[in-house]
Write a protein that holds these residues in place. Structure first.
Motif, PDB file in Angstrom:
ATOM      1  N   ARG A 114       0.815  -1.223   0.000  1.00  0.00           N
ATOM      2  CA  ARG A 114       0.000   0.000   0.000  1.00  0.00           C
ATOM      3  C   ARG A 114       0.846   1.270   0.000  1.00  0.00           C
ATOM      4  O   ARG A 114       0.368   2.327  -0.410  1.00  0.00           O
ATOM      5  CB  ARG A 114      -0.942  -0.017   1.195  1.00  0.00           C
ATOM      6  CG  ARG A 114      -2.050  -1.061   1.050  1.00  0.00           C
ATOM      7  CD  ARG A 114      -3.124  -0.883   2.083  1.00  0.00           C
ATOM      8  NE  ARG A 114      -4.236  -1.788   1.837  1.00  0.00           N
ATOM      9  CZ  ARG A 114      -5.505  -1.491   2.096  1.00  0.00           C
ATOM     10  NH1 ARG A 114      -5.808  -0.306   2.617  1.00  0.00           N
ATOM     11  NH2 ARG A 114      -6.458  -2.351   1.847  1.00  0.00           N
ATOM     12  N   LEU A 115       2.068   1.172   0.481  1.00  0.00           N
ATOM     13  CA  LEU A 115       2.963   2.328   0.372  1.00  0.00           C
ATOM     14  C   LEU A 115       3.317   2.589  -1.083  1.00  0.00           C
ATOM     15  O   LEU A 115       3.435   3.743  -1.517  1.00  0.00           O
ATOM     16  CB  LEU A 115       4.235   2.082   1.190  1.00  0.00           C
ATOM     17  CG  LEU A 115       4.160   2.321   2.696  1.00  0.00           C
ATOM     18  CD1 LEU A 115       5.457   1.888   3.359  1.00  0.00           C
ATOM     19  CD2 LEU A 115       3.865   3.787   3.006  1.00  0.00           C
ATOM     20  N   ASP A 117       1.445   1.563  -3.769  1.00  0.00           N
ATOM     21  CA  ASP A 117       0.225   1.924  -4.502  1.00  0.00           C
ATOM     22  C   ASP A 117      -0.907   2.168  -3.504  1.00  0.00           C
ATOM     23  O   ASP A 117      -1.732   1.280  -3.261  1.00  0.00           O
ATOM     24  CB  ASP A 117      -0.146   0.799  -5.474  1.00  0.00           C
ATOM     25  CG  ASP A 117      -1.353   1.162  -6.334  1.00  0.00           C
ATOM     26  OD1 ASP A 117      -1.667   2.369  -6.438  1.00  0.00           O
ATOM     27  OD2 ASP A 117      -1.979   0.230  -6.875  1.00  0.00           O
ATOM     28  N   PRO A 118      -0.963   3.369  -2.886  1.00  0.00           N
ATOM     29  CA  PRO A 118      -1.943   3.620  -1.830  1.00  0.00           C
ATOM     30  C   PRO A 118      -3.378   3.704  -2.368  1.00  0.00           C
ATOM     31  O   PRO A 118      -3.630   4.442  -3.335  1.00  0.00           O
ATOM     32  CB  PRO A 118      -1.496   4.955  -1.246  1.00  0.00           C
ATOM     33  CG  PRO A 118      -0.775   5.622  -2.370  1.00  0.00           C
ATOM     34  CD  PRO A 118      -0.098   4.531  -3.126  1.00  0.00           C
ATOM     35  N   ARG A 185      -0.929   7.473   2.295  1.00  0.00           N
ATOM     36  CA  ARG A 185       0.119   6.549   2.753  1.00  0.00           C
ATOM     37  C   ARG A 185       0.253   6.533   4.282  1.00  0.00           C
ATOM     38  O   ARG A 185       0.880   5.634   4.842  1.00  0.00           O
ATOM     39  CB  ARG A 185       1.452   6.907   2.118  1.00  0.00           C
ATOM     40  CG  ARG A 185       1.547   6.519   0.645  1.00  0.00           C
ATOM     41  CD  ARG A 185       2.945   6.796   0.093  1.00  0.00           C
ATOM     42  NE  ARG A 185       3.099   6.302  -1.263  1.00  0.00           N
ATOM     43  CZ  ARG A 185       2.766   6.972  -2.356  1.00  0.00           C
ATOM     44  NH1 ARG A 185       2.236   8.205  -2.242  1.00  0.00           N
ATOM     45  NH2 ARG A 185       2.944   6.439  -3.556  1.00  0.00           N
ATOM     46  N   ALA A 188      -0.904   3.225   5.677  1.00  0.00           N
ATOM     47  CA  ALA A 188       0.056   2.117   5.580  1.00  0.00           C
ATOM     48  C   ALA A 188       1.186   2.278   6.591  1.00  0.00           C
ATOM     49  O   ALA A 188       1.681   1.291   7.152  1.00  0.00           O
ATOM     50  CB  ALA A 188       0.612   2.039   4.160  1.00  0.00           C
ATOM     51  N   ILE A 189       1.598   3.532   6.813  1.00  0.00           N
ATOM     52  CA  ILE A 189       2.648   3.773   7.808  1.00  0.00           C
ATOM     53  C   ILE A 189       2.166   3.364   9.200  1.00  0.00           C
ATOM     54  O   ILE A 189       2.912   2.749   9.979  1.00  0.00           O
ATOM     55  CB  ILE A 189       3.075   5.256   7.790  1.00  0.00           C
ATOM     56  CG1 ILE A 189       3.760   5.586   6.463  1.00  0.00           C
ATOM     57  CG2 ILE A 189       3.990   5.572   8.969  1.00  0.00           C
ATOM     58  CD1 ILE A 189       4.032   7.066   6.252  1.00  0.00           C
TER      59      ILE A 189
END
Length: 315
Positions: A114-115, A117-118, A185, A188-189
């Protein structure tokens, strides 16, 4: 002359019944909110919320395993199980730790994906759900804190939920960032932060349960120092076959073969050693074989295990 003596100490301060009551309350809170969070996470497209829900699933599993282990551990020793089933809680703790590590690997993969391709994330929905999760986890943590946390099993469940609390805080921050800035992002972080917390808790449980399975000495007890202390007791000539381990969390045990001077009082020497073990190391479960030294023999036992501590070695 020889004497075999076993002492037992089993005071944990909180009854198994009280533990079950508090664990069940925490379980109800966790399972109820987990279902809500999973649904909201799917609707909002938030990996952080889905990761939190997965973590809460392991929370629920850890509590269920804790409840089962408490029931098994309460069964009396019989047949071939001379310690009963007390180590069922260690099996439970190890299963919890391994589960956390496996989930960590999966969430790390998803977060990195996901980082790169968020997807679109509904930040406001994530923020509100995470704030509600913080409240639920505080309540569940308080429930488990009322149980007996000297048990590695209960402590494992507590660490699961405490880590989930930190994870919800990270998710709330991510939800706020996504909502206010549109930086997708951040979700995802936050999932990576949750995964890191899961890895830390999982490794701790695997390490501690592994030490018990491998019969390692409890943390904070140095067998060499204990051997030298026993050898320094008046009239002790030699100490060998010294073993220190944990039957289960919170129940350390010691066994040793102690040789004393031919004219010494075995009973008095044994009592002195047991008092030192209780007062200095909280070792209440001791099994000591005390014999008079045979001065005609260099070694009293053939093939003894571990180091030998002698009177002449003390400082």
């Amino acid at each position: 002359m020889s004497e075999h003596k076993t002492g037992h100490g089993h005071g944990h301060g909180v009854s198994a019944g009280a533990d079950r009551k508090w664990l069940v309350r925490a379980l109800v809170l966790i399972v109820g909110f987990m279902a809500v969070e999973l649904v909201v996470g799917l609707i909002a497209g938030s990996l952080a919320l889905i990761t939190d829900a997965g973590h809460m699933l392991t929370d629920a599993a850890s509590i269920v395993l804790a409840l089962v282990a408490i029931r098994l551990a309460a069964r009396p020793a019989k047949g071939g199980f001379t310690y009963g089933l007390k180590r069922a809680e260690i099996l439970s703790a190890q299963a919890n730790g391994i589960t956390l590590l496996l989930l960590t690997a999966w969430f790390l993969y998803e977060a990195v994906t996901r980082l790169i391709d968020p997807p679109e994330v509904q930040g406001a929905l994530v923020l509100v759900t995470a704030l509600a999760g913080i409240v639920v986890n505080v309540a569940a943590s308080w429930c488990i804190s009322r149980a007996n946390r000297s048990s590695l099993n209960v402590e494992g469940a507590f660490q699961h939920i405490l880590n989930d609390l930190y994870a919800f805080i990270a998710t709330a921050v991510a939800g706020a960032v996504v909502w206010w800035t549109g930086f997708a992002r951040a979700d995802a972080i936050a999932a990576l932060v949750v995964a890191a917390l899961m890895a830390k808790a999982g490794w701790g449980l695997v390490r501690e349960s592994g030490r018990i399975f491998l019969e390692a000495a409890p943390a904070g007890i140095d067998p060499e120092a204990v051997g030298e202390q026993v050898a320094s007791v008046p009239d002790v000539v030699q100490v060998h076959d010294l073993h220190i381990w944990q039957i289960t969390s919170g129940e350390p045990a010691l066994s040793a073969h102690v040789l004393v001077r031919p004219a010494a009082d075995c009973h008095a020497v044994r009592a002195g050693i047991e008092e030192i073990m209780r007062s200095r190391h909280r070792l209440d479960h001791t099994t000591l074989q005390v014999d008079h030294a045979d001065e005609s023999r260099a070694e009293h036992c053939e093939g003894s295990h571990g180091p030998t501590y002698r009177f002449t070695e003390r400082s």
